[in-house]
Design an enzyme around this catalytic site. Structure first.
Site, short mmCIF file in Angstrom:
data_model
loop_
_atom_site.label_atom_id
_atom_site.label_comp_id
_atom_site.label_asym_id
_atom_site.label_seq_id
_atom_site.Cartn_x
_atom_site.Cartn_y
_atom_site.Cartn_z
CD1 TRP A 21 -2.48 1.64 0.04
CD2 TRP A 21 -2.71 1.60 2.27
NE1 TRP A 21 -3.47 2.53 0.39
CE2 TRP A 21 -3.63 2.53 1.75
CE3 TRP A 21 -2.67 1.40 3.66
CZ2 TRP A 21 -4.50 3.27 2.54
CZ3 TRP A 21 -3.54 2.12 4.46
CH2 TRP A 21 -4.45 3.04 3.90
CE1 TYR A 54 -4.34 -1.19 -0.72
CE2 TYR A 54 -2.58 -2.78 -1.08
CZ TYR A 54 -3.69 -2.33 -0.36
OH TYR A 54 -4.11 -3.05 0.73
N1 NAP Z 1 -7.00 -5.28 3.44
C1 NAP Z 1 -6.95 -4.01 3.78
O1 NAP Z 1 -7.99 -3.34 3.91
C2 NAP Z 1 -5.61 -3.38 4.02
C3 NAP Z 1 -5.52 -2.12 4.63
C4 NAP Z 1 -4.27 -1.58 4.85
C5 NAP Z 1 -3.13 -2.30 4.48
N2 NAP Z 1 -3.22 -3.49 3.84
C6 NAP Z 1 -2.02 -4.26 3.40
O2 NAP Z 1 -1.19 -4.45 4.51
C7 NAP Z 1 0.10 -3.87 4.25
C8 NAP Z 1 0.71 -3.35 5.53
O3 NAP Z 1 -0.06 -2.32 6.09
P1 NAP Z 1 0.42 -0.77 6.02
O4 NAP Z 1 1.30 -0.58 4.86
O5 NAP Z 1 -0.81 0.05 6.09
O6 NAP Z 1 1.15 -0.55 7.40
P2 NAP Z 1 2.44 -1.18 8.10
O7 NAP Z 1 3.03 -2.24 7.29
O8 NAP Z 1 2.04 -1.48 9.50
O9 NAP Z 1 3.40 0.09 8.16
C9 NAP Z 1 4.03 0.61 7.03
C10 NAP Z 1 4.91 1.76 7.48
O10 NAP Z 1 5.98 1.26 8.30
C11 NAP Z 1 7.23 1.70 7.79
N3 NAP Z 1 8.23 0.64 8.03
C12 NAP Z 1 8.33 -0.57 7.44
N4 NAP Z 1 9.34 -1.28 7.96
C13 NAP Z 1 9.92 -0.49 8.90
C14 NAP Z 1 11.02 -0.65 9.77
N5 NAP Z 1 11.73 -1.78 9.81
N6 NAP Z 1 11.35 0.40 10.60
C15 NAP Z 1 10.63 1.56 10.57
N7 NAP Z 1 9.57 1.76 9.78
C16 NAP Z 1 9.21 0.74 8.94
C17 NAP Z 1 6.99 1.99 6.34
O11 NAP Z 1 7.90 2.97 5.93
P3 NAP Z 1 8.73 2.84 4.54
O12 NAP Z 1 7.72 2.77 3.48
O13 NAP Z 1 9.56 4.08 4.55
O14 NAP Z 1 9.57 1.60 4.66
C18 NAP Z 1 5.56 2.50 6.34
O15 NAP Z 1 5.53 3.88 6.65
C19 NAP Z 1 -0.21 -2.80 3.20
O16 NAP Z 1 0.94 -2.34 2.55
C20 NAP Z 1 -1.19 -3.53 2.34
O17 NAP Z 1 -0.53 -4.43 1.48
C21 NAP Z 1 -4.45 -4.06 3.64
#
Ligand code: NAP
Length: 285
Positions: A21, A54
């Site tokens: 995302w 996305y």
């Molecule tokens: N089904 C649904 O309705 C739904 C809703 C939301 C999300 N999703 C899926 O779930 C995935 C994960 O959720 P999300 O992207 O919302 O949130 P997340 O994975 O909890 O958090 C992503 C954030 O964390 C940062 N990050 C990643 N690794 C890190 C680390 N080791 N240290 C510090 N910061 C870190 C990323 O920054 P950088 O980008 O700078 O690395 C980004 O800002 C999405 O990408 C999507 O594929 C599904």
């Protein structure tokens, strides 16, 4: 902690995949995003989660570019369809477009992004048709609460659902009140989205301020964000799909395969960030 998760169809994946995302939204980040996904694949994270939503399909295009050097059968690609496209009139085109953007000829797991107005049976019938056409291997749902799951499993072929993708992290544990038990009883793994609290700065601050969290992170020599991931990876029947936009973050996330939190540490975290006593409305992003 590294675990193997088995879907109802007996296919196996690791309990850590890669989210996408917000990938594809900023052209200047394209190379870093592709490098991040490839770093993950090279280190064994073969599951990638994306969606037609996305960046209006551009995240799927990033996935397509990232996976070019790899053999299709070595990857496990998950995409999601908008509820309003999950009908017999629209699902087949939507799926074709997702396949084209990723440059592949089948999706491993195709999810209904959330429940909309199209009757569930119609959506299931379309998923099953896509399966018989070979365009998808399997299907599942996302953001389905207990009643939605019960209804789904009561429908014809509803039990072919392979997963429910849900918001879950240390500071949002509502699904543990009843839903995770129900899914476990039905052998349906959870794909935990926002496992490291996504874009919720206030919640992240709350976690960062916790002495319990800081002490445990320090004990393992990891960051508090890594600890958030380690906590999700320790859960049963759950796959975490953090999104990392840089190679460095992917590497830090994979390091959490090697972290096992002790029973005492889990007890302290459970006390600090408890499961609610009663059911709450499903937390969604
Ligand atoms: N089904 C649904 O309705 C739904 C809703 C939301 C999300 N999703 C899926 O779930 C995935 C994960 O959720 P999300 O992207 O919302 O949130 P997340 O994975 O909890 O958090 C992503 C954030 O964390 C940062 N990050 C990643 N690794 C890190 C680390 N080791 N240290 C510090 N910061 C870190 C990323 O920054 P950088 O980008 O700078 O690395 C980004 O800002 C999405 O990408 C999507 O594929 C599904």
């Amino acid at each position: 902690m590294k675990k193997t998760i088995v879907f109802p169809n007996n296919r196996e994946v690791l309990n850590l995949g890669q989210g996408t995302w917000r990938m594809g939204e900023d052209e200047s980040k394209r190379d870093a995003e592709i490098e991040a996904l490839r770093t993950g694949i090279d280190k064994g994270l073969n599951m990638i989660d994306t969606a037609e939503m996305y960046a209006d399909g551009k995240a799927e295009s990033i996935v397509g570019a990232a996976i070019k050097p790899y053999k299709r059968e070595d990857l496990f690609l998950v995409s999601k369809i908008y509820p309003y496209n999950a009908s017999k009139e629209r699902m087949f085109d939507s799926c074709e477009q997702s396949l084209n953007r990723m440059g592949i000829d089948y999706i491993d797991l195709y999810l209904l992004h959330w429940r909309g107005d199209v009757p569930l049976q119609e959506t299931i019938d379309c998923f099953e048709e896509l399966k018989s056409q070979g365009k998808i291997r399997d299907w599942g749902v996302s953001n389905f609460d207990l009643e939605d799951m019960k209804e789904l499993l009561s429908l014809k072929n509803g039990k072919n659902c392979q997963t429910n993708q849900l918001l879950y992290h240390l500071a949002s544990r509502g699904i543990e009140a009843v839903l995770t038990d129900y899914l476990k009883e039905n052998n349906i793994p959870v794909m935990a989205y926002c496992p490291i609290i996504g874009q919720e700065p206030e919640l992240r601050k709350k976690v960062n301020k916790s002495t319990v969290v800081n002490d445990i992170a320090e004990n393992h020599g990891i960051t508090t964000i890594q600890l958030l991931l380690a906590f999700v990876l320790q859960q049963d029947n759950m796959i975490a799909i953090p999104k990392a936009g840089s190679k460095e973050h992917v590497v830090q996330n994979i390091e959490m395969f090697d972290v096992k939190l002790s029973d005492n540490e889990m007890t302290s975290l459970n006390r600090e960030f408890p499961v609610p006593d009663e059911r709450e409305p499903l937390d969604v992003q």
